[in-house]
Scaffold this motif. Structure first.
Motif, short mmCIF file in Angstrom:
data_model
loop_
_atom_site.label_atom_id
_atom_site.label_comp_id
_atom_site.label_asym_id
_atom_site.label_seq_id
_atom_site.Cartn_x
_atom_site.Cartn_y
_atom_site.Cartn_z
N THR A 128 0.81 -1.22 0.00
CA THR A 128 0.00 0.00 0.00
C THR A 128 0.84 1.27 0.00
N VAL A 129 1.89 1.30 0.81
CA VAL A 129 2.71 2.52 0.90
C VAL A 129 3.45 2.79 -0.41
N PRO A 130 4.16 1.81 -1.00
CA PRO A 130 4.80 2.09 -2.28
C PRO A 130 3.80 2.46 -3.38
N ALA A 131 2.63 1.83 -3.37
CA ALA A 131 1.62 2.18 -4.38
C ALA A 131 1.17 3.62 -4.22
N ALA A 132 1.00 4.06 -2.96
CA ALA A 132 0.62 5.46 -2.71
C ALA A 132 1.72 6.40 -3.18
N VAL A 133 2.98 6.01 -2.95
CA VAL A 133 4.11 6.82 -3.42
C VAL A 133 4.08 6.91 -4.94
N GLY A 134 3.79 5.79 -5.61
CA GLY A 134 3.71 5.79 -7.06
C GLY A 134 2.66 6.73 -7.59
N ILE A 135 1.51 6.76 -6.92
CA ILE A 135 0.43 7.68 -7.33
C ILE A 135 0.88 9.13 -7.18
N MET A 136 1.56 9.43 -6.08
CA MET A 136 2.06 10.79 -5.87
C MET A 136 3.10 11.18 -6.92
N VAL A 137 3.96 10.23 -7.29
CA VAL A 137 4.97 10.50 -8.31
C VAL A 137 4.31 10.81 -9.65
N ILE A 138 3.27 10.04 -9.99
CA ILE A 138 2.54 10.30 -11.23
C ILE A 138 1.91 11.68 -11.22
N ALA A 139 1.28 12.03 -10.09
CA ALA A 139 0.65 13.34 -9.98
C ALA A 139 1.67 14.46 -10.15
N CYS A 140 2.84 14.29 -9.53
CA CYS A 140 3.90 15.30 -9.70
C CYS A 140 4.36 15.37 -11.14
N GLY A 141 4.46 14.21 -11.78
CA GLY A 141 4.89 14.17 -13.17
C GLY A 141 3.93 14.89 -14.09
N ILE A 142 2.65 14.83 -13.78
CA ILE A 142 1.65 15.51 -14.60
C ILE A 142 1.82 17.02 -14.54
N TYR A 143 2.17 17.53 -13.35
CA TYR A 143 2.22 18.98 -13.17
C TYR A 143 3.61 19.58 -13.33
N LEU A 144 4.66 18.76 -13.33
CA LEU A 144 6.01 19.31 -13.46
C LEU A 144 6.19 20.16 -14.72
N PRO A 145 5.71 19.71 -15.90
CA PRO A 145 5.90 20.55 -17.10
C PRO A 145 5.19 21.90 -17.03
N LYS A 146 4.18 22.02 -16.15
CA LYS A 146 3.44 23.27 -16.02
C LYS A 146 4.08 24.22 -15.00
N CYS A 147 5.12 23.74 -14.35
CA CYS A 147 5.75 24.52 -13.28
C CYS A 147 6.80 25.46 -13.87
N ARG A 148 6.59 26.76 -13.72
CA ARG A 148 7.57 27.74 -14.18
C ARG A 148 8.59 28.02 -13.07
N GLN A 149 9.65 28.73 -13.42
CA GLN A 149 10.75 28.98 -12.49
C GLN A 149 10.26 29.56 -11.16
N ASN A 150 10.70 28.91 -10.07
CA ASN A 150 10.44 29.42 -8.72
C ASN A 150 11.49 28.81 -7.80
N GLY B 42 8.72 15.35 -16.37
CA GLY B 42 7.30 15.03 -16.26
C GLY B 42 7.00 13.66 -16.86
N TYR B 43 7.47 13.42 -18.07
CA TYR B 43 7.26 12.12 -18.70
C TYR B 43 7.95 11.00 -17.91
N LEU B 44 9.18 11.30 -17.45
CA LEU B 44 9.95 10.30 -16.71
C LEU B 44 9.25 9.92 -15.41
N TRP B 45 8.75 10.91 -14.68
CA TRP B 45 8.11 10.63 -13.40
C TRP B 45 6.79 9.89 -13.56
N ILE B 46 6.05 10.19 -14.61
CA ILE B 46 4.81 9.43 -14.86
C ILE B 46 5.14 7.96 -15.10
#
Length: 212
Positions: A118-140, A165-169
């Motif tokens: 359960t814990v690794p699967a939850a981590v995987g879901i979070m990694v996918i979510a981050c991967g989806i939004y990483l390309p939309k993240c501008r410099q900060n 983004g693609y890699l993390w998904i």
């Protein structure tokens, strides 16, 4: 806006402290040593006193949560971060608190919990979510892949985050598959996470070396 942010910080900090209510109820049934960490294979590998696990950890996570909110709210370029990614950053610690601390307490009491899956699967879901939004993240300065080369060049930042983004998904999907299959979990997941961290660093550096 500031009042809303402060309100969110107070609510999320209160969520971090919620496991204390459970601790008060089951404290007398806890063993003297409580598991507080598992390795990648889901096996307990670190313990602490029940007082620290039951009451100390929630307060530590609450402090980390407040620091996270402070950093995100005071980033000079906070407007460049996707709202969803900032919300994930602000709620990841409370979610960890209300899930992992009860799991820690119940596991120490002998309750069989499928940590290894359960814990690794939850981590995987979070990694996918981050991967989806990483390309939309501008410099900060607080959210994203913050390297000397990405912070120095907007083009480097954009290319690195688009690739990451693609890699993390893909990496998140691999983590979920490995965790559900339960095959070589302890060996595969650290390797996957290492790839997710190191490949963007190398990619960004190579872009920098090419003068971008």
């Amino acid at each position: 806006m500031k009042k809303k942010m402060d309100k969110m910080m107070m609510i999320s900090t209160a969520v971090c402290l919620l496991p204390i209510l459970l601790s008060l109820i089951i404290y007398d049934r806890l063993p003297d040593q409580v598991v507080i960490h598992w390795n990648a294979a889901g096996e307990p590998d670190d313990y602490a006193s029940k007082a620290f696990a039951a009451f100390g950890l929630p307060f530590i996570l609450a402090a980390i949560n407040m620091f996270t909110h402070f950093m995100l709210n005071n980033d000079p370029k906070r407007a460049n971060s996707p709202v969803a990614l900032k919300l994930m950053g602000k709620w990841i610690v409370p979610v960890v608190s209300v899930i992992m601390i009860p799991l820690s307490l119940f596991t120490s009491m002998g309750v069989d919990a499928p940590i290894a899956r359960t814990v690794p699967a939850a981590v995987g879901i979070m990694v996918i979510a981050c991967g989806i939004y990483l390309p939309k993240c501008r410099q900060n300065y607080t959210v994203g892949i913050k390297l000397p080369w990405t912070l120095d060049s907007e083009e480097n930042w954009n290319r690195t985050h688009r690739m990451a983004g693609y890699l993390w998904i893909a990496g998140g999907v691999c983590i979920i598959v490995v965790s559900l299959l339960g095959v070589w979990t302890g060996q595969a997941i650290p390797v996957i996470i290492g790839i997710l961290v190191l490949v963007p660093v190398f990619y960004s550096y190579m872009i920098y070396r090419n003068g971008i």
